[in-house]
Design a protein around this motif. Structure first.
Motif, PDB file in Angstrom:
ATOM      1  N   SER A   1       0.692  -1.401  -0.265  1.00  0.00           N
ATOM      2  CA  SER A   1       0.195  -0.136  -0.164  1.00  0.00           C
ATOM      3  C   SER A   1       1.396   1.555   0.194  1.00  0.00           C
ATOM      4  O   SER A   1       0.469   2.196  -0.976  1.00  0.00           O
ATOM      5  N   GLU A   2       1.915   1.092   0.826  1.00  0.00           N
ATOM      6  CA  GLU A   2       2.459   2.736   0.914  1.00  0.00           C
ATOM      7  C   GLU A   2       3.717   2.972  -0.233  1.00  0.00           C
ATOM      8  O   GLU A   2       3.371   3.714  -0.661  1.00  0.00           O
ATOM      9  N   GLU A   3       3.792   1.802  -1.218  1.00  0.00           N
ATOM     10  CA  GLU A   3       4.477   1.931  -2.556  1.00  0.00           C
ATOM     11  C   GLU A   3       3.597   2.349  -3.830  1.00  0.00           C
ATOM     12  O   GLU A   3       4.344   2.874  -4.987  1.00  0.00           O
TER      13      GLU A   3
ATOM     14  N   ARG B   1       0.623   3.322  -3.589  1.00  0.00           N
ATOM     15  CA  ARG B   1      -0.652   4.494  -3.392  1.00  0.00           C
ATOM     16  C   ARG B   1       0.264   5.566  -3.863  1.00  0.00           C
ATOM     17  O   ARG B   1      -0.514   6.800  -4.476  1.00  0.00           O
TER      18      ARG B   1
END
Length: 518
Positions: free
Chosen positions: A505-507, A509
């Motif tokens: 998710s962090e990458e 987004r």
């Protein structure tokens, strides 16, 4: 005075004086089996037929155009186009999933939930975003207010999307899937108004566009020439909604903040300007003991109740169904039975209305108005869905106008004057925009809308940009959402990408937006 609608600061300022302004699926092939439409049925159609209002701001207004307590939710207010020979969507073959029998109240066997498909909706930040360029030199983007896919797109053809903006501009966008490195395609641009457009609809042949504007006119634009060919007058305030008669290409109706419904015949015109052939005054005012609607005049006149939605009945093309801003009561008008109000204009008769108001169904709750109105198809044929000011979607029977006991909502869903409701061509899903800080759209599976028992199903939240999300519309394998920052975003079902976004998710987004559900 109603609270002004929050908006993108880069675009709203210069226009202040001119606008009105479960478990995931196992394979992507499973999704396609739900989404791919069958071969369309063939039918014959007749060939199609080969200005300006006052500028005013309706977002924050006073006097005769301001809203009262019952209207308080309102914030005030190069693609080549070919003639389409496909059938109107009500007569076309629907998606394969919609071939099932439509539900009836109390049915013993519920439909299989398609919520996992909605949960897999994703949108690329590179290839699924389209920009609405401003026509003013001192701003870059303009907020889109409404959007509408062509009938051909909703039947599986080229996904042409008409987007209407705050500046009175129409963009025709081809929302076909493209690669991340491909440039944004050139839009076809029309400029029928110099004021905000609050609703836009294609005619049955996809050759004309009807637009409802804050300049108090409805205009007909010819996609062949790119120009407005007719100006339809009759309203004294902002026009909120417009609808074509599916059984007659020359007839259409519109409803506005003046409480008026106007019906026009495009064959009746003088110097490209038409007056209504029928009109309904105070369409959603209270009905007195004598059976007549209370219409106050002069100094005692109250603020009109806005007509917020109009639909032509699927079962009877001579019937028009409407909603209002004061309560959840729908009314049905018989366009064949009319009483003369003058030598030229006639008023249709109100033949029925909702027996109970679903928005006031709970204790100590006051009635809440309807914001947007759509009809079902396929599994939900014979139903009407209404988005209300209490942020709930209610279900009505088309023939009786009676509301079923269930409703759809999401804990983050908020509404205002600009939020729209749309139903998918398959008839199993509805989507709505959203107001407030979250800036999200929402999608719901309504296949079992008539079942009052069983677990309550919440929708999925589609987080895209900041600001409000207003206009929404569906094509067979995509959902278009309009955002207040000047962007139009396309959402598509993609199980594999969705799984990767959840894990990384962090990458991801930075490259993707994806659905979230409770």
């Amino acid at each position: 005075m109603p609270r002004a609608k929050p908006s993108a600061s880069s675009t709203r300022g210069p226009l202040a004086e001119r606008t009105n302004v479960s478990a995931p699926l196992d394979a992507s092939s499973t999704i396609k089996s739900w989404l791919v439409p069958p071969k369309r049925a063939q039918c014959k159609r007749p060939s199609d037929m080969n200005e300006g209002g006052d500028r005013k701001r309706v977002k924050i207004s006073s006097g005769e155009n301001s809203s009262d307590g019952s209207d308080a939710y309102e914030s005030d207010s190069d693609v080549e186009i070919h003639p389409v020979g496909s059938c109107h969507r009500r007569k076309s073959a629907l998606w394969s999933l919609a071939s099932q029998m439509h539900p009836v109240a109390g049915s013993q066997r519920p439909f299989l939930s398609t919520l996992p498909i909605l949960q897999s909706f994703v949108s690329s930040n590179k290839s699924d975003v389209f920009r609405c360029q401003s026509v003013l030199y001192d701003s870059f983007l303009t907020p889109p207010y409404a959007c509408s896919y062509s009938h051909s797109a909703r039947s599986g053809g080229a996904p042409l999307l008409a987007v209407a903006t705050e500046q009175g501009t129409i963009y025709i966008i081809n929302s076909s899937k493209r690669q991340d490195w491909d440039p944004e395609p050139v839009h076809t641009t029309l400029q029928p108004h110099e004021n905000g457009i609050f609703d836009i609809k294609w005619n049955s042949l996809d050759t004309l566009l009807a637009t409802a504007s804050g300049d108090r006119t409805t205009r007909i634009s010819d996609l062949g020439t790119g120009h407005a060919i007719q100006t339809l007058r009759g309203h004294s305030s902002t026009i909120k909604c417009v609808s074509w008669d599916p059984s007659h290409r020359d007839l259409l109706a519109a409803g506005g903040r003046d409480g008026l419904i106007c019906i026009w015949d495009l064959r009746v015109s003088e110097n490209r300007t038409s007056q209504p052939v029928m009109s309904i005054l105070a369409a959603h005012e209270d009905v007195g003991p004598n059976g007549k609607r209370k219409v106050s005049k002069g100094k005692n006149a109250s603020i009109p109740r806005t007509v917020t939605g109009i639909l032509y009945s699927d079962a009877n093309p001579c019937q028009l169904i409407s909603s209002g801003s004061s309560d959840g009561i729908l009314r049905c008008w018989d366009l064949r039975v009319a009483k003369s109000k003058s030598a030229k204009v006639k008023e249709p008769a109100c033949m029925s209305s909702s027996p109970l108001d679903p928005t006031a169904g709970q204790a100590s709750r006051r009635p809440r108005g309807i914001i947007s109105l759509v009809d079902g198809s396929g599994p939900t044929a014979g139903l009407i869905f209404a988005l209300a000011a209490d942020s709930r979607i209610y279900t009505y029977a088309r023939d009786s106008l009676a509301a079923f006991g269930n409703s759809y909502t999401h804990e983050n869903l908020q509404t205002n004057f600009y939020v729209k409701l749309a139903a998918s061509p398959c008839g199993r899903w509805v989507a709505t925009g959203g107001a407030g800080v979250s800036g999200s759209s929402f999608a719901f599976d309504v296949s079992n809308a008539t079942r009052t028992s069983g677990p309550k199903q919440t929708g999925v939240e589609l987080k895209g940009h900041s600001g409000d999300a207003g206009g929404v519309d569906w094509a067979p394998d995509m959902l278009a959402t309009c955002w207040d920052d000047g962007m139009v975003r396309i959402w598509r079902a993609d199980t594999e990408t969705y799984r990767v976004c959840l894990v990384q998710s962090e990458e991801k987004r930075w490259d993707w937006c994806w659905a979230s559900s409770l």
